[in-house]
Structure formats: structure tokens, C-alpha cells
Design a protein around this motif. Structure first.
Motif, PDB file in Angstrom:
ATOM      1  N   ASN A  23      48.521  93.832  50.198  1.00 53.77           N
ATOM      2  CA  ASN A  23      48.607  92.720  49.255  1.00 53.77           C
ATOM      3  C   ASN A  23      50.047  92.359  48.917  1.00 53.77           C
ATOM      4  O   ASN A  23      50.438  91.190  48.948  1.00 53.77           O
ATOM      5  CB  ASN A  23      47.847  93.058  47.968  1.00 53.77           C
ATOM      6  N   PHE A 299      44.614  88.550  49.428  1.00 54.09           N
ATOM      7  CA  PHE A 299      44.375  89.182  48.122  1.00 54.09           C
ATOM      8  C   PHE A 299      42.907  89.075  47.736  1.00 54.09           C
ATOM      9  O   PHE A 299      42.282  90.052  47.324  1.00 54.09           O
ATOM     10  CB  PHE A 299      45.261  88.518  47.065  1.00 54.09           C
ATOM     11  N   SER A 335      46.742  90.769  39.019  1.00 57.20           N
ATOM     12  CA  SER A 335      47.144  89.839  40.075  1.00 57.20           C
ATOM     13  C   SER A 335      48.540  89.276  39.801  1.00 57.20           C
ATOM     14  O   SER A 335      49.370  89.158  40.704  1.00 57.20           O
ATOM     15  CB  SER A 335      46.125  88.704  40.173  1.00 57.20           C
TER      16      SER A 335
END
Length: 796
Positions: A23, A299, A335
Motif C-alpha cells: 500500500n 489500497f 487511510s
């Protein structure tokens, strides 16, 4: 609470290292690519956006219609500026500008700075601030001169430049009346401004309307109507010079063009600088956005794939009272944390990659651009955008889990989640394949143009630019200079010309044919040459003969046409010899020969009609064809001769083959950009595929163990684990191929000479994508297939 969420996020990253690395690395690459593209787009967009009065400054364009064909020119007739000033009340100020290239003499050396003749209101209209001098008067009087700060330092060091005198053109003393701060990016490029009144004080004629050689800018008053001003300006040329225009078959009007739009949107080009392309910026922006979306897709893919591992955590949080939006906030926060970490790494990569970006784009973008408030806001905005876009869907999915199901272990992967992950894999490889196919097509077209037969021999031709020579000396002694150059070792032939292939001659020149009415003139590209032009460039004479010193009339009236020019006059090429015609600078010309068509310009455009006649006074280049001997030694000998013949003047040269290929810079740049970003897209897609393959192999560990116990072979297990992913790549090939075919077909339409769309690029790209995907997946597939079944069955 926030501290607790941060701890959970960090622990989760360290627990799932492959997931975290994939990621962060993917987001870093996506953000860095997007950042570099954004820097380039911003640098192009900001050209001419700094003028305080920019929303009121317009350039006057000349629109022509002759024989039903329309054209647009960025220049106007010389009297137009005065007529606008006197007769158009909707205009506040008028600024005529001319390009020039006078030699500056200083310390017995000659310098050639970028120069413009500018009207007296130039510094009041445009935002080029003076560090020294008065903008109201700096360009008013004849023989006034304004320097940029770096140019003033070059001549006078740290001393004040005001009042200093520089000699231009050997005989014109100019007084420095101002020093400018370094100009910001503009469609006009200059280091020295000369007062336009000097041009007219030294004999410039204000009366000719048909010499479109001045650029005219107008400043409108506040709240003025551009349409009202345009309607009055449009009619001026025909009102005062309509008879001459109509006699030559012309209808002339004028339109206004906003200065901030010139660089990216003008059909007429810049003043003395190559313009950019809004279309190219849009394409780059789309590519950059897709690269960023690929990283976000990774992601979403990996987070939703790992949703089961976070399910019990969500269940416990919701059981002890965590609200739905608190859970959503936690995962979006994680995130954003990933986006922030990736953003910091991406910023480092952007700084390190700036030299490469400048090399590709031929710019000088600096880190200082990143420190501007607008740039900082954009960076922060896109980090937030990336974090939210990448995290919102996984957050919503995880937050909707029912605590009772998650705590009892009844959570299963939904069909929606599976379809989403598969769809994102298809999306990633589709984008990658479009870029790969585009790269191959652009490269093929570029190779086709570079290898196409051009109709002349461009190898070993040394071109010397003549603008940095004493003009009068060169013209008056041209023949002796040519003979001396021709006598140098390894020099076969020498010629002089106004335009070598790859350069523009006098385009749009009117040519009148004997026996036809005046209003039936034909527009051609006229190139002045000498007797050895065709011989030096290897042009073929199709009919008639070449220029020859044996015929004295060749130097005064001899004309060579290319075949396309003959057809433009309605003649068969074999019938053109002996025909008479006239054009500016040539009265009573007679065709002595017809050249086989050759490419004066790049293959982006069709071969144009070309006319040549002998006129040394208009030469801009001297070209020397070298033999097969030592080229560097030959260049050194030519340089030694040139510097001894023109002491103090710089010797600048280039080779014709390199110069001609510069016309394909845009295509070369596009090919490099596509190849770089196609590689990045594949890298990001493969990172995501690797992460998913790792996760899938882990989830199917027990299944693999059972299959091995029941006798499944290693190849069959590898095939089973790989097929689910490879079929997604096959779907991506089917999706990407028609998109790439359509996009590249449209792109190829811009070329007069182009390749047919090669079918094999789709096959090669598809097979390449399958191989790359298989290699990416196979590492985890082989590892899982060779695992000891006992270990596999104990895995849970």
C-alpha cells in the motif's frame, strides 16, 4: 481516543508487513508520478497568468481569406497600431512589438541577447516590474534600452546600469533607461527591450499594410466589452488598405485573443517562443490521474481483501459502544495516515526526479515551485483526496459488519466484494495495457518519420547560423567567403540559404504568374538560395536544369519549383520550364527547373509548394556538405576559419540531420512519457496483484494441503492458483484493446504521413501483460504449491 486509534493503525501495519509495504509503496509511486505531472502542468499553465491586467490585455490577430482558404497570423500591418489608438475609444493603450536581433558590442566581443522592439506603453501594460528606471518613460525616446537583471549584471556587474551606453549593430549607441526583474514565464521571451521609436527613427517605414511584421497588443479599460473593441478593430485594415488586399485576392479582418490564452490555446503561436499544448496537458493530466487511481485501487483491493482480519476488532469496538461513524472515521484516518506517509516519501522522490523531468520536458522547474502557497495547498488537498478516496469504501464495508456475526466467526466474503476486487484488477491492467500499446504505436510512428525517405540527403551537412555575423560584410563578400569555405579539407560543397529543411522560409508569399489576373495569385513558401543549394542538399532535378554560373540570368531571374508548386499553378511538372512569374524580391522570374518533391518540413504535414530563387541578401544559413573524412576535425577546421574571418563573433553550428529531427521533439517526448508511465502503471498493478496473490495463497492454505494429500500435482496447483488472476488480465486485454485502438487512431490523424495501426502491438502487449502477471503471481503460487501438506493442514 485518537492516540488509541493511532496505536491500532501502527500495530496493524507492522502486523501485515506485505500489505503495508504494498500500500505505501504503491501510493508513493502513484503520488510521485501525479506530483511530477502536476508540476509540469502547473508550470505550463502559469505562463502569462501573472500580469495584473491580464484579463484586459489582448493580442490583435490578422485573419485572411484567399481563394476560399482561411488563415490566421499573429502579426499585423505596421499602420494598424496607430489607427487603433486614434479611432477605437474602447481601447485604453496600444503596444506594438517587433522582434529583432542586433549585435551588442562590448569589450570587443559581440553578444546576441534575445531582443524586442517595444512600444512606449509596454511596461505599463505588462507586469514586468522595473528594479531601476521609470516605466512611464523607459521606452519612450529613441535609442532607449531596458535590460533584465541578469543581463545588466553580465555587462555592468553590481554597478547601476542606468545611464550606461551599449553599442548595438556596430553604429547605434543605446542608453540604458531601466533594469527589469527577471521576467516570469511568458509567450514572449526577451533579455533586452529596445524602444520601438528607434526602429522608425532609423528609417523604418510606418506606411506598408501588407508587411505583417508587427505584433499588436491592446489594453482595454475596466469593464470594457472586448466584442465592441474587436468589431471596430476588425474593419480597419480593409477600410484603409482594402484596394491593395483585394487586388491580391485577400479579405482581411482582425480578432482579439486574450494574452493568458496564447501559450496553450493560440492557433497563431507565440511571439518568439514555442507554445505549449492544452491537449497534451489534458492527456498528461488524465495519465497522472489514472496512475493515482491505480494506487488507490490497490489500497481498496487489499484492504477489502483483509477485511476478515479486522472484523473481530470492529465487532469488539461496536459491542463496547463504538458508533458507526467512529468506526468509519478510524479506518479513513488510517487511510489518511498511509497517504501522509506516502506523500512524504513521494515528495522526496519528486525532488530527486526533477532533473529527469526537466530533461524530458526541456524545462527548468525548481523545488521553489513546490514552496508556493498554491502548490502547498494543492499537495495537501490531493493527499486528503487520496486518503479519503482510497479509504472510504473499505471503511464503509468494515463499519457495516454486525458484531454478533464477526464475534461468532460467521463473516464471509461477499460476492460484491469479490466482484469489486476483480473489477479493480481489470481496471489496473486495462490502464497499463492502454499505456503500453500507446507507447508502442508512438514509437513506431516516430521511427517511421525518422527513417522515411525525405527527398534530400541530410547526412554530414554542417549548418552555420548567420545571424551572429556582421551582416553587411557577409553579404558584400559572400562569394569569396564561400570559396574559402569550399577550399577547406573534407568540404565537398557549400551553399547559402534562407531556410534549410526543417526550417521555414517565407511562408504564405504571393506569386503571380504571367498571363493571369492580379487577384489570382498563388501562395507559396519562398526560399532564397544560391547556385549550389540543390547540389549541397542532394535534391533531385526532375525536369529542366539546376542553377549554373554559366547562365548569368540565373542569379537575377532563375527559379526552381518543386512538383507540388507546379500543380498549385495548374501546370504539369514537365511543362513548367520556361514559365514566367513574379513574387516579392523577384520581378520577371523564369522557371529553369523542377525539383522532385522533398520534405522541407516534418512528416506531420503534407509537402507544400516551394519556390526558390537566388538572393544572398536574405541568407540565414550557410551549409557545408562534409566528405567521409574525420568529421570532428573538419568541424574544428571550419570553426578556425570562421573565427579568423569574423573575429569576436561566436561560431554556432548544428548538423542538418539532428536539426531536422528536432521537429519530432513532441513525439519523442510523448514516447518517453508513455514508456515511463506505462512502466509505473504495470509496477503498481503488479504490486496489487502480488498482494492479492499473497492473501489468496494464505487463505487457501488448508485447501492446498488437502489437494496435495489427495494427489494433486504441483503444476496443477500452480495453474489453479494462477488461473483466477490470469483470466482477469485476459478481460483487461479485451477492454483495453479497443480503447487503445481508438485513441491511437485519433492521434495518428494529426500526421499527414503515418503508419497503419499495427495489429501486432495488441498481441505483443497482451502476451507481455500475461507474462508479467504470471511472473508476479507465480512466486506465491509456487511457494504455496510446494508447502508441506502437514504444515498446510495445521495452518488453522
Amino acid at each position: 481516543m485518537l492516540r488509541n486509534y493511532l496505536k491500532v493503525a501502527v500495530r496493524s501495519l507492522f502486523k501485515n508487513k506485505v500489505y503495508a509495504f504494498t500500500n505505501i509503496f504503491g501510493l508513493t509511486i502513484g503520488l510521485a508520478a501525479f506530483g511530477l505531472i502536476s508540476l509540469y502542468i502547473f508550470d505550463e499553465w502559469r505562463v502569462d497568468r501573472f500580469h495584473e491586467k491580464g484579463n484586459r490585455i489582448y493580442r490583435v490577430l490578422t485573419n485572411t481569406r484567399v481563394k476560399g482558404e482561411s488563415g490566421v497570423n499573429s502579426t499585423v500591418g505596421r499602420p494598424l497600431a496607430q489607427k487603433i489608438e486614434a479611432e477605437v475609444p474602447e481601447v485604453d493603450k496600444v503596444v506594438p512589438v517587433r522582434t529583432t536581433n542586433l549585435a551588442i558590442t562590448y569589450n570587443n566581443q559581440y553578444f546576441y541577447e534575445k531582443q524586442l522592439f517595444a512600444g512606449e506603453h509596454f511596461l505599463n501594460v505588462f507586469s514586468f516590474p522595473l528594479l531601476e528606471g521609470d516605466p512611464q518613460t523607459a521606452l519612450r525616446e529613441p535609442y532607449s534600452l531596458v535590460l533584465t537583471q541578469s543581463t545588466a549584471w553580465k555587462y555592468f556587474g553590481g554597478k547601476s546600469a542606468l545611464g550606461k551606453v551599449l553599442m548595438l549593430g556596430d553604429t547605434l549607441p543605446f542608453t540604458v533607461t531601466g533594469v527589469l526583474a527577471e521576467p516570469q514565464p511568458s509567450h514572449m521571451d526577451f533579455q533586452v527591450l529596445l524602444s520601438l521609436s528607434t526602429f522608425y527613427a532609423t528609417g523604418g517605414d510606418r506606411t506598408p499594410w501588407f508587411t505583417w511584421d508587427e505584433t499588436c497588443y491592446v489594453l482595454l479599460p475596466e469593464n470594457a466589452s472586448p466584442a465592441a473593441a474587436e468589431s471596430k478593430i476588425s474593419a480597419l485594415s480593409m477600410r484603409y488598405n482594402g484596394q491593395e488586399y483585394r487586388n491580391n485576392g485577400y479579405e482581411v479582418t482582425h480578432t482579439l485573443e486574450a494574452v493568458p490564452d496564447i501559450y496553450l490555446h493560440s492557433e497563431a503561436g507565440g511571439l518568439n517562443r514555442a507554445t505549449g499544448s492544452a491537449r497534451q496537458l489534458q492527456l498528461l493530466g488524465i495519465i497522472g490521474l489514472f496512475i493515482l487511481l491505480l494506487a488507490c485501487s490497490n489500497f481498496i483491493n487489499l484492504t477489502t481483501a483483509h477485511q476478515g482480519e479486522r472484523a473481530k476488532e470492529v465487532g469488539i469496538r461496536k459491542t463496547i459502544g463504538a458508533a458507526y461513524y467512529a468506526v468509519v472515521g478510524q479506518f479513513i484516518g488510517e487511510s489518511l495516515l498511509l497517504a501522509l506517509l506516502s506523500g512524504i516519501l513521494a515528495l522526496i522522490i519528486v525532488v530527486l526526479m526533477l532533473p529527469l523531468l526537466n530533461d524530458i520536458t526541456e524545462k527548468t522547474i525548481t523545488v521553489a515551485l513546490l514552496r508556493q502557497p498554491v502548490a502547498l495547498l494543492v499537495i495537501l488537498g490531493f493527499l486528503l483526496f487520496t486518503g479519503v478516496v482510497a479509504g472510504w469504501y473499505p471503511a464503509l464495508v468494515l463499519a457495516r459488519f454486525r458484531p454478533v456475526d464477526t464475534l461468532k466467526g460467521r463473516l464471509s466474503t461477499t460476492a460484491t466484494g469479490t466482484w469489486l476486487r476483480q473489477g479493480l484488477v481489470v481496471f489496473q491492467f486495462s490502464v497499463s495495457l492502454v499505456l503500453i500499446i500507446s507507447t508502442l504505436v508512438v514509437s513506431r510512428q516516430l521511427k517511421y518519420m525518422q527513417n522515411q525517405t525525405l527527398g534530400f540527403d541530410k547526412e554530414r551537412v554542417l549548418a552555420i547560423e548567420l545571424r551572429k555575423t556582421p551582416r553587411r560584410d557577409f553579404i558584400e563578400n559572400y562569394e569569396s567567403i564561400k570559396q574559402q569555405a569550399n577550399a577547406l579539407p573534407n568540404v565537398q560543397t557549400v551553399t547559402g540559404t534562407a531556410a534549410l529543411p526543417g526550417q521555414s522560409g517565407w511562408e504564405g508569399q504571393l506569386v503571380w504568374v504571367e498571363g493571369r489576373p492580379q487577384d489570382q495569385a498563388v501562395t507559396l513558401e519562398v526560399i532564397t538560395v544560391d547556385h549550389d543549394y540543390a547540389k549541397t542538399l542532394g535534391l533531385n532535378i526532375r525536369h529542366g536544369r539546376d542553377y549554373s554560373t554559366a547562365f548569368s540570368t540565373d542569379a537575377t531571374s532563375g527559379v526552381l519549383l518543386n512538383e507540388t508548386a507546379c500543380r498549385a499553378f495548374g501546370w504539369k511538372p514537365e511543362e513548367a520550364v520556361g514559365k514566367k512569374l513574379s513574387t516579392a524580391g523577384l520581378e520577371g522570374g523564369q522557371v529553369i527547373g523542377v525539383l522532385a518533391d522533398y520534405h522541407q518540413h516534418g512528416l506531420q504535414e503534407k509537402i507544400k509548394p516551394v519556390l526558390t530563387f537566388i538572393a544572398p541578401y536574405a541568407f540565414r544559413y550557410m551549409a557545408l556538405r562534409l566528405g567521409s573524412g574525420d568529421v570532428p576535425a573538419s568541424v574544428a577546421q571550419v570553426e578556425q576559419f570562421w573565427k579568423s574571418r569574423f573575429p569576436g563573433y561566436p561560431f554556432e553550428y548544428r548538423f542538418l540531420d539532428e536539426d531536422f529531427d528536432r521537429q519530432y521533439k513532441a513525439e519523442q517526448r510523448l514516447a518517453r512519457i508513455f514508456s515511463i508511465f506505462a512502466g509505473l502503471a504495470i509496477l503498481i498493478a503488479c504490486l496489487g496483484l502480488f498482494g492479492l496473490a499473497t492473501f489468496t495463497a494464505e487463505r487457501r492454505t488448508k485447501e492446498i494441503g488437502i489437494r496435495k494429500v489427495l494427489g494433486a500435482s504441483v503444476p496443477s496447483l500452480i495453474s489453479m492458483l494462477s488461473f483466477d488472476f490470469l483470466k482477469l488480465v485476459l478481460v483487461a486485454i479485451l477492454v483495453a484493446s479497443p480503447i487503445a485502438w481508438y485513441a491511437m487512431s485519433r492521434w495518428l490523424e494529426d500526421f499527414a504521413y503515418r503508419i497503419d495501426m499495427p495489429w501486432w502491438v495488441f498481441v505483443v502487449s497482451g502476451i507481455g501483460a500475461l507474462l508479467i502477471a504470471f511472473v508476479t503471481i507465480s512466486f506465491q503460487s509456487i511457494k504455496a504449491a510446494f508447502m508441506n501438506p502437514v504444515t498446510s493442514l495445521r495452518a488453522e
